[in-house]
Design a protein around this motif. Structure first.
Motif, PDB file in Angstrom:
ATOM      1  N   VAL A 102       0.873  -1.022   0.053  1.00 39.87           N
ATOM      2  CA  VAL A 102      -0.162   0.086  -0.034  1.00 39.87           C
ATOM      3  C   VAL A 102       0.977   1.292  -0.004  1.00 39.87           C
ATOM      4  O   VAL A 102       0.650   2.216  -0.798  1.00 39.87           O
ATOM      5  N   MET A 103       1.850   1.101   0.842  1.00 44.11           N
ATOM      6  CA  MET A 103       2.730   2.458   1.083  1.00 44.11           C
ATOM      7  C   MET A 103       3.399   2.796  -0.430  1.00 44.11           C
ATOM      8  O   MET A 103       3.453   3.908  -0.905  1.00 44.11           O
ATOM      9  N   VAL A 104       4.095   1.792  -1.062  1.00 43.47           N
ATOM     10  CA  VAL A 104       4.798   1.849  -2.407  1.00 43.47           C
ATOM     11  C   VAL A 104       3.830   2.220  -3.474  1.00 43.47           C
ATOM     12  O   VAL A 104       4.084   3.212  -4.237  1.00 43.47           O
ATOM     13  N   SER A 105       2.556   1.685  -3.372  1.00 42.61           N
ATOM     14  CA  SER A 105       1.562   2.049  -4.333  1.00 42.61           C
ATOM     15  C   SER A 105       1.225   3.519  -4.255  1.00 42.61           C
ATOM     16  O   SER A 105       1.033   4.220  -5.254  1.00 42.61           O
ATOM     17  N   ILE A 106       0.915   3.875  -2.840  1.00 46.35           N
ATOM     18  CA  ILE A 106       0.488   5.592  -2.712  1.00 46.35           C
ATOM     19  C   ILE A 106       1.749   6.326  -3.359  1.00 46.35           C
ATOM     20  O   ILE A 106       1.407   7.439  -3.819  1.00 46.35           O
ATOM     21  N   CYS A 107       2.853   6.077  -2.755  1.00 46.44           N
ATOM     22  CA  CYS A 107       4.042   6.884  -3.157  1.00 46.44           C
ATOM     23  C   CYS A 107       4.223   6.734  -4.710  1.00 46.44           C
ATOM     24  O   CYS A 107       4.425   7.859  -5.243  1.00 46.44           O
ATOM     25  N   ALA A 108       4.002   5.734  -5.374  1.00 45.98           N
ATOM     26  CA  ALA A 108       4.291   5.624  -7.010  1.00 45.98           C
ATOM     27  C   ALA A 108       3.223   6.519  -7.730  1.00 45.98           C
ATOM     28  O   ALA A 108       3.514   7.153  -8.486  1.00 45.98           O
ATOM     29  N   VAL A 109       1.884   6.366  -7.295  1.00 47.05           N
ATOM     30  CA  VAL A 109       0.853   7.135  -7.916  1.00 47.05           C
ATOM     31  C   VAL A 109       1.137   8.268  -7.594  1.00 47.05           C
ATOM     32  O   VAL A 109       0.462   9.321  -8.682  1.00 47.05           O
ATOM     33  N   SER A 110       1.382   8.889  -6.551  1.00 48.00           N
ATOM     34  CA  SER A 110       1.346  10.299  -6.128  1.00 48.00           C
ATOM     35  C   SER A 110       2.625  10.878  -6.861  1.00 48.00           C
ATOM     36  O   SER A 110       2.382  12.013  -7.610  1.00 48.00           O
ATOM     37  N   LEU A 111       3.710   9.950  -6.984  1.00 48.37           N
ATOM     38  CA  LEU A 111       4.681  10.719  -7.840  1.00 48.37           C
ATOM     39  C   LEU A 111       4.259  10.694  -9.376  1.00 48.37           C
ATOM     40  O   LEU A 111       4.772  11.650  -9.830  1.00 48.37           O
TER      41      LEU A 111
END
Length: 65
Positions: A47-56
């Protein structure tokens, strides 16, 4: 594209922010599923990697516009 051109092709008459939210939500879900099926990571990390990747990705998309 100009705002007028976008309105011409916006057949569903969605508000711009709604369309962005939907597109990025779908992208986030697809990324979560891909990471879940292809890694041994636990859910919090996925979840954290996905949130960071999509936000970036969203930030770079806005910067390019």
């Amino acid at each position: 594209m100009s705002g007028e051109r976008i309105e011409e092709i916006n057949v569903l008459h969605l508000w711009d922010k709604t369309a962005h939210f939907a597109a990025f939500a779908v992208g986030g879900v697809l990324l979560v599923l891909a990471l879940r099926w292809n890694t041994e990571w636990d859910w919090p990390r996925i979840v954290m990697v996905s949130i960071c990747a999509v936000s970036l990705f969203g930030a770079t998309d806005e910067w390019h516009q």
